[in-house]
Write a protein that holds these residues in place. Structure first.
Motif, PDB file in Angstrom:
ATOM      1  N   ARG A  65      45.139  45.070  25.286  1.00  0.00           N
ATOM      2  CA  ARG A  65      43.844  44.123  25.318  1.00  0.00           C
ATOM      3  C   ARG A  65      43.903  43.341  26.457  1.00  0.00           C
ATOM      4  O   ARG A  65      42.795  43.089  27.031  1.00  0.00           O
ATOM      5  CB  ARG A  65      44.053  43.565  24.052  1.00  0.00           C
ATOM      6  CG  ARG A  65      44.011  44.399  22.666  1.00  0.00           C
ATOM      7  CD  ARG A  65      43.886  43.543  21.588  1.00  0.00           C
ATOM      8  NE  ARG A  65      43.917  44.184  20.204  1.00  0.00           N
ATOM      9  CZ  ARG A  65      44.077  43.560  18.948  1.00  0.00           C
ATOM     10  NH1 ARG A  65      44.247  41.966  18.941  1.00  0.00           N
ATOM     11  NH2 ARG A  65      43.976  44.439  17.991  1.00  0.00           N
ATOM     12  N   LEU A  66      44.978  43.077  27.003  1.00  0.00           N
ATOM     13  CA  LEU A  66      45.134  42.112  28.210  1.00  0.00           C
ATOM     14  C   LEU A  66      44.512  42.740  29.241  1.00  0.00           C
ATOM     15  O   LEU A  66      43.846  42.108  30.241  1.00  0.00           O
ATOM     16  CB  LEU A  66      46.238  41.645  28.411  1.00  0.00           C
ATOM     17  CG  LEU A  66      46.771  40.371  29.495  1.00  0.00           C
ATOM     18  CD1 LEU A  66      45.738  39.385  29.049  1.00  0.00           C
ATOM     19  CD2 LEU A  66      47.992  40.118  29.664  1.00  0.00           C
ATOM     20  N   LYS A  68      42.428  45.233  29.402  1.00  0.00           N
ATOM     21  CA  LYS A  68      40.908  45.369  29.014  1.00  0.00           C
ATOM     22  C   LYS A  68      40.212  44.089  29.338  1.00  0.00           C
ATOM     23  O   LYS A  68      39.001  43.983  30.195  1.00  0.00           O
ATOM     24  CB  LYS A  68      40.610  45.916  27.701  1.00  0.00           C
ATOM     25  CG  LYS A  68      39.289  46.266  27.369  1.00  0.00           C
ATOM     26  CD  LYS A  68      38.912  46.304  26.128  1.00  0.00           C
ATOM     27  CE  LYS A  68      37.396  46.752  25.691  1.00  0.00           C
ATOM     28  NZ  LYS A  68      37.494  47.158  24.281  1.00  0.00           N
ATOM     29  N   ARG A  69      40.598  42.887  29.097  1.00  0.00           N
ATOM     30  CA  ARG A  69      40.188  41.554  29.310  1.00  0.00           C
ATOM     31  C   ARG A  69      40.181  41.414  30.938  1.00  0.00           C
ATOM     32  O   ARG A  69      39.072  40.838  31.406  1.00  0.00           O
ATOM     33  CB  ARG A  69      40.969  40.299  28.789  1.00  0.00           C
ATOM     34  CG  ARG A  69      40.538  39.115  28.983  1.00  0.00           C
ATOM     35  CD  ARG A  69      41.583  38.173  28.310  1.00  0.00           C
ATOM     36  NE  ARG A  69      41.134  36.657  28.828  1.00  0.00           N
ATOM     37  CZ  ARG A  69      40.168  35.947  28.415  1.00  0.00           C
ATOM     38  NH1 ARG A  69      39.562  36.472  27.265  1.00  0.00           N
ATOM     39  NH2 ARG A  69      40.069  34.652  28.818  1.00  0.00           N
ATOM     40  N   GLY A  72      37.304  43.322  32.563  1.00  0.00           N
ATOM     41  CA  GLY A  72      36.013  42.612  32.275  1.00  0.00           C
ATOM     42  C   GLY A  72      35.864  41.467  33.106  1.00  0.00           C
ATOM     43  O   GLY A  72      34.489  41.005  32.915  1.00  0.00           O
ATOM     44  N   LYS A  73      36.731  40.863  33.633  1.00  0.00           N
ATOM     45  CA  LYS A  73      36.564  39.486  34.467  1.00  0.00           C
ATOM     46  C   LYS A  73      36.400  39.904  35.768  1.00  0.00           C
ATOM     47  O   LYS A  73      37.276  39.448  36.690  1.00  0.00           O
ATOM     48  CB  LYS A  73      37.603  38.552  34.051  1.00  0.00           C
ATOM     49  CG  LYS A  73      37.851  38.276  32.774  1.00  0.00           C
ATOM     50  CD  LYS A  73      36.875  37.369  32.137  1.00  0.00           C
ATOM     51  CE  LYS A  73      37.212  36.700  30.776  1.00  0.00           C
ATOM     52  NZ  LYS A  73      36.395  35.663  30.064  1.00  0.00           N
ATOM     53  N   TRP A  78      41.354  36.512  34.413  1.00  0.00           N
ATOM     54  CA  TRP A  78      41.440  36.775  32.809  1.00  0.00           C
ATOM     55  C   TRP A  78      42.353  35.488  32.241  1.00  0.00           C
ATOM     56  O   TRP A  78      42.164  35.372  31.163  1.00  0.00           O
ATOM     57  CB  TRP A  78      42.350  37.913  32.655  1.00  0.00           C
ATOM     58  CG  TRP A  78      43.749  37.894  33.494  1.00  0.00           C
ATOM     59  CD1 TRP A  78      44.000  38.376  34.507  1.00  0.00           C
ATOM     60  CD2 TRP A  78      45.189  37.607  33.051  1.00  0.00           C
ATOM     61  NE1 TRP A  78      45.515  38.245  34.814  1.00  0.00           N
ATOM     62  CE2 TRP A  78      46.068  37.655  33.991  1.00  0.00           C
ATOM     63  CE3 TRP A  78      45.087  36.768  31.851  1.00  0.00           C
ATOM     64  CZ2 TRP A  78      47.077  37.273  33.643  1.00  0.00           C
ATOM     65  CZ3 TRP A  78      46.629  36.228  31.352  1.00  0.00           C
ATOM     66  CH2 TRP A  78      47.582  36.746  32.566  1.00  0.00           C
ATOM     67  N   TRP A  82      41.797  30.443  29.269  1.00  0.00           N
ATOM     68  CA  TRP A  82      42.910  30.197  28.319  1.00  0.00           C
ATOM     69  C   TRP A  82      43.908  28.894  29.055  1.00  0.00           C
ATOM     70  O   TRP A  82      44.177  28.035  28.159  1.00  0.00           O
ATOM     71  CB  TRP A  82      43.743  31.307  28.263  1.00  0.00           C
ATOM     72  CG  TRP A  82      43.375  32.424  27.155  1.00  0.00           C
ATOM     73  CD1 TRP A  82      42.236  32.608  26.443  1.00  0.00           C
ATOM     74  CD2 TRP A  82      43.541  33.931  27.373  1.00  0.00           C
ATOM     75  NE1 TRP A  82      42.109  33.633  25.862  1.00  0.00           N
ATOM     76  CE2 TRP A  82      42.822  34.495  26.488  1.00  0.00           C
ATOM     77  CE3 TRP A  82      44.696  34.595  28.214  1.00  0.00           C
ATOM     78  CZ2 TRP A  82      43.116  36.064  26.227  1.00  0.00           C
ATOM     79  CZ3 TRP A  82      44.853  36.056  27.823  1.00  0.00           C
ATOM     80  CH2 TRP A  82      44.368  36.417  26.953  1.00  0.00           C
TER      81      TRP A  82
END
Length: 276
Positions: A65-66, A68-69, A72-73, A78, A82
């Motif tokens: 998931r990380l 993938k994030r 997408g940035k 990323w 956060w």
């Protein structure tokens, strides 16, 4: 014909992306960071939990998931959202002393501090110094607005300039559980002068939008000093509330904003270029 980006942004498209560390590297660093705080038995238990997390646990899925994030940035990191939320905006402790920064300056040349005002009277050295700082800050702000500011470079490595526009006409608003960042149009040309618990909005442009001279700003600051000294120390120094815990300040700010007069004053405070 495509236009070239202004100097401020000329390196943004070539900045390296923040890499996602592999799972094994992350877990090794985690164990190294907690080791000094744990007994041998506690560390053994933690190491076992980490191993279970890494193999057959949630580690592989969260790592996927990380990645993938991060993919997408395209225009940012990323981590940045956060980091801002967890390290800053959700921290409920006081901002003053722990987070907020300010600038101090070396003594200015005596010739500048003793510069006579436009009326022929000797100006207040403090006001002359403040007006010189204001002038240079506004010059810097203008370079940000038109993009002519040279980007930071450390050695041969260009640095990201994305947060620079937040230096002016921006502030941190307290709300329950998490603060928010508010930004205002650069068209707000006033700055805030603080003295003896009082705040004054000082204009830096005339009615036609032309920049006022440093001498005129110094004269305005002289009037600020005179008025603040006439009033004496504020009986209700509202500015002190900003050093409260963030949730407490959010409650107090809400009560202040319930009165329209306070709401207008607060907007003038929060939309200012900066405070001096």
């Amino acid at each position: 014909v495509p236009q070239s980006p202004p100097p401020l942004w000329k390196h943004q498209h070539v900045l390296p992306r923040l890499p996602v560390p592999n799972l094994e590297q992350t877990l090794v660093r985690y164990l190294q960071s907690v080791r000094p705080f744990l007994t041998d038995q506690q560390f053994a238990n933690t190491s076992k939990a980490v191993a279970e997390f890494a193999v057959g646990g949630q580690g592989e899925e969260l790592q996927r998931r990380l990645k993938k994030r991060a993919k997408g940035k395209n225009d940012t990191s990323w981590l940045v959202e956060w980091w801002n939320q967890i390290a800053y905006l959700t921290d409920r402790g006081p901002v003053v002393f722990y987070v907020s920064y300010f600038f101090g300056f070396k003594p200015l040349p005596l010739s500048l501090l003793q510069q006579p005002s436009t009326t022929g009277e000797t100006g207040n050295p403090q006001c002359n110094a403040a007006s010189a700082i204001v002038e240079q800050a506004l010059n810097f702000k203008q370079m940000l607005q038109d993009g002519s500011l040279s980007p930071d470079v450390v050695g041969k490595s260009p640095q990201c300039m994305a947060v620079y526009p937040l230096l002016f006409n921006a502030c941190r608003i307290p709300t329950k559980d998490s603060d928010v960042v508010a930004t205002y149009s650069p068209a707000h040309s006033h700055f805030l002068a603080a003295r003896r618990g009082h705040f004054f909005a000082v204009q830096t442009t005339d009615g036609a939008g032309r920049r006022l001279s440093r001498h005129v700003i110094a004269q305005q600051l002289l009037r600020v000093v005179a008025e603040a000294d006439r009033l004496g120390d504020s009986a209700a120094p509202v500015g002190a509330l900003t050093s409260w815990g963030r949730d407490e300040w959010a409650d107090a700010r809400g009560r202040l904003l319930s009165k329209s007069k306070n709401a207008r004053a607060m907007e003038a405070v929060e939309s200012a270029c900066f405070v001096i």
